[in-house]
Enzyme design. Structure first.
Site, short mmCIF file in Angstrom:
data_model
loop_
_atom_site.label_atom_id
_atom_site.label_comp_id
_atom_site.label_asym_id
_atom_site.label_seq_id
_atom_site.Cartn_x
_atom_site.Cartn_y
_atom_site.Cartn_z
N GLU A 1 0.80 -1.22 0.00
CA GLU A 1 0.00 0.00 0.00
C GLU A 1 0.83 1.27 0.00
O GLU A 1 0.78 2.07 0.96
CB GLU A 1 -0.96 -0.01 1.20
N GLU B 1 -5.18 -8.59 0.98
CA GLU B 1 -5.88 -8.24 2.23
C GLU B 1 -7.35 -8.00 1.95
O GLU B 1 -7.69 -7.35 0.95
CB GLU B 1 -5.35 -6.93 2.85
O1 IFM Z 1 -4.25 -2.82 9.25
C1 IFM Z 1 -4.20 -2.37 7.95
C2 IFM Z 1 -3.01 -2.95 7.21
O2 IFM Z 1 -1.81 -2.69 7.86
C3 IFM Z 1 -2.92 -2.37 5.83
N1 IFM Z 1 -4.16 -2.47 5.13
C4 IFM Z 1 -5.37 -2.07 5.81
C5 IFM Z 1 -5.45 -2.72 7.18
C6 IFM Z 1 -6.73 -2.28 7.91
O3 IFM Z 1 -6.74 -0.90 8.06
#
Ligand code: IFM
Length: 468
Positions: A169, A374
């Site tokens: 990210e 994710e």
């Molecule tokens: O916890 C975070 C993660 O570190 C990166 N992506 C989003 C998740 C939830 O906010």
């Protein structure tokens, strides 16, 4: 519980869960680990809810075996974790710290012994403070330091790794860290965030170049992408939605897949993104093997001059705080649609947006395999008197998104894996421990782990796809 169409997921599909170093490891002073920008930020009063820090977190560093057993019990094919740069190079440069290498080596070996594919992310936001002191991602040198570090971990673990992720990210690193200021290093300057965007992408490209000389493994990058919609078809709303989409999605996807930055964003940011040259864009746009996508929620945006109109159309616009720097710069505001359920993060739930996003990435950019690196939600979990965590909201969220993924595959998108965020409740950045994303409950007083109902349901889903 919903009946899911699991037939679209092949036997090789990588079902997994994900975590990140600073969010779970704790043990910040063990193994000669250096300081990261998140140590500094979380210890700065007022930056994290309740003054929480990652000092102890889930104490995963000392409870590795117990957490490996949880993964084995869950039956996942893969585990996505991140490597803490300051464990490997305490100041961000120089020769590797053996204790740090040994820890991740033990993790990788423990996974392989349990037939779980390790999927390391090389950078998930914990930049060594030593590099931040020299400018962090604002300066070009950090891209080269990142490539050196990527080379070190590839040499150390590469004999056992088949899939690597360079960055997690980069939008969050650049824009939450250097413009909106709610993540480390907590700075607020649009031009710096633009430079950081370029330097993160350049770091990814340089790392890719270096790693290709050391390994034949598959290498990708993880982006947090989403669907961005205008609150109405009014020109001002569609214009800001285009810019917000550009800032979140296209500014990363275009250079990676088309070797250029989007023209409208280049113009908006004054003619250049960082000091990007054609050579830089060639480095950034080298072939990757898969794209990692993190998806949580779709967004609706309104032009600030249309806020009253949006409200009269039944949309909810929160203007209780000053707009953040990105919204102020674009003249935009985030909007909530009434009647759409939200998670404990206040994020709208719309699984169909995941299908829409994946089809767009496939149609506009690439037919490379996509891994959902994710997906998950924070919920208002609690341990009931029988000692269980019945997180039906999360079960529903996960089921609907797995179904959305199946729908994307049916529409021709090549999806190779899905990683639930997160295996464990953990340090949710500026929210500290006040938000729980895990499928395993962590009692932060005792470090006891309690698999939630979502853990058991996910286990069933994984097992069912193996039988399908
Ligand atoms: O916890 C975070 C993660 O570190 C990166 N992506 C989003 C998740 C939830 O906010």
């Amino acid at each position: 519980m919903t009946n899911l169409e699991l037939g679209n997921f092949g036997q090789d599909f990588l079902w997994g869960t994900a975590t990140a170093s600073y969010q779970i490891e704790g043990a910040i002073a063990e193994g000669s680990r250096g300081r990261s920008i998140w140590d500094t930020f979380s210890h700065t009063p007022g930056k994290v809810i309740n003054g929480d820090t990652g000092d102890v977190a889930c104490d995963h560093y000392n409870r590795l075996d117990e957490d490996l057993e949880l993964l084995a019990d869950l039956g996942v094919a893969a585990y996505r974790f991140s490597i803490a740069w300051p464990r490997i190079q305490p100041d961000g440069t120089g020769s590797p710290n053996q204790d740090g290498i040994d820890f991740y080596s033990r993790l990788v070996d423990g996974l392989l012994e349990r037939n779980i594919t390790p999927v390391p992310t090389i950078y998930h936001w914990d930049l060594p403070q030593g590099l931040q002191d020299k400018g962090g991602w604002k300066v070009r040198d950090t891209s080269y330091r990142f490539a050196d570090y990527a080379g070190i971990v590839t040499e150390a673990l590469g004999d056992r790794i088949t899939q690597w992720i360079t960055l997690n990210e980069p939008w969050c690193s650049a824009w939450l860290g250097y413009a909106i200021g709610v993540h480390a290093p907590g700075e607020k300057n649009i031009a710096d965030a633009v430079s950081a965007t370029h330097h993160l992408l350049l770091g990814h490209g340089l790392a890719l170049q270096k790693m290709r000389t050391l390994t034949d493994a598959q290498i990708g990058i993880t982006l947090n992408l989403s669907v961005v919609r205008p609150a109405s078809q009014d020109q001002a709303d569609t214009d800001v939605a285009r810019l917000v989409d550009g800032n979140l999605n296209r500014i990363f996807l275009d250079p990676i897949f088309k070797k250029s930055y989007p023209a409208d964003l280049v113009e908006h940011y004054g003619g250049t993104i960082g000091e990007a040259t054609k050579e830089d864009l060639d480095i950034i746009g080298q072939k990757i093997d898969f794209l990692g996508v993190n998806f949580y929620f779709p967004s609706t945006v309104v032009a600030r001059q249309n806020i009253d109109k949006a409200r009269s159309n039944g949309l909810y616009v929160d203007t209780s705080n000053e707009p953040n720097l990105v919204d102020a710069d674009f003249g935009s505001a985030g909007v909530h649609r009434m009647g759409v359920k939200r998670t404990a993060m206040d994020w709208e739930i719309e699984a169909g947006a995941l299908t829409e996003l994946l089809v767009r990435v496939h149609d506009d950019y690439s037919n490379l395999p996509i891994m959902i690196t994710e997906n998950g939600c924070a919920a208002h979990d609690y341990v009931n008197p029988s000692g269980e965590v019945i997180d039906d909201d999360r079960v529903e969220y996960l089921e609907s998104h797995i179904q959305a993924l199946s729908n994307a595959i049916a529409k021709g998108v090549d999806v190779s894996g899905y990683f639930v965020w997160s295996l464990l409740d953990n340090f949710e950045w500026a929210y500290g421990y006040s938000r729980r994303f895990g499928i395993v409950w962590i009692d932060y007083e005792t470090q006891r782990r309690i698999p939630k109902r979502s853990f058991h349901r996910y286990k069933e889903i994984i097992a069912a796809t193996k039988e399908a």
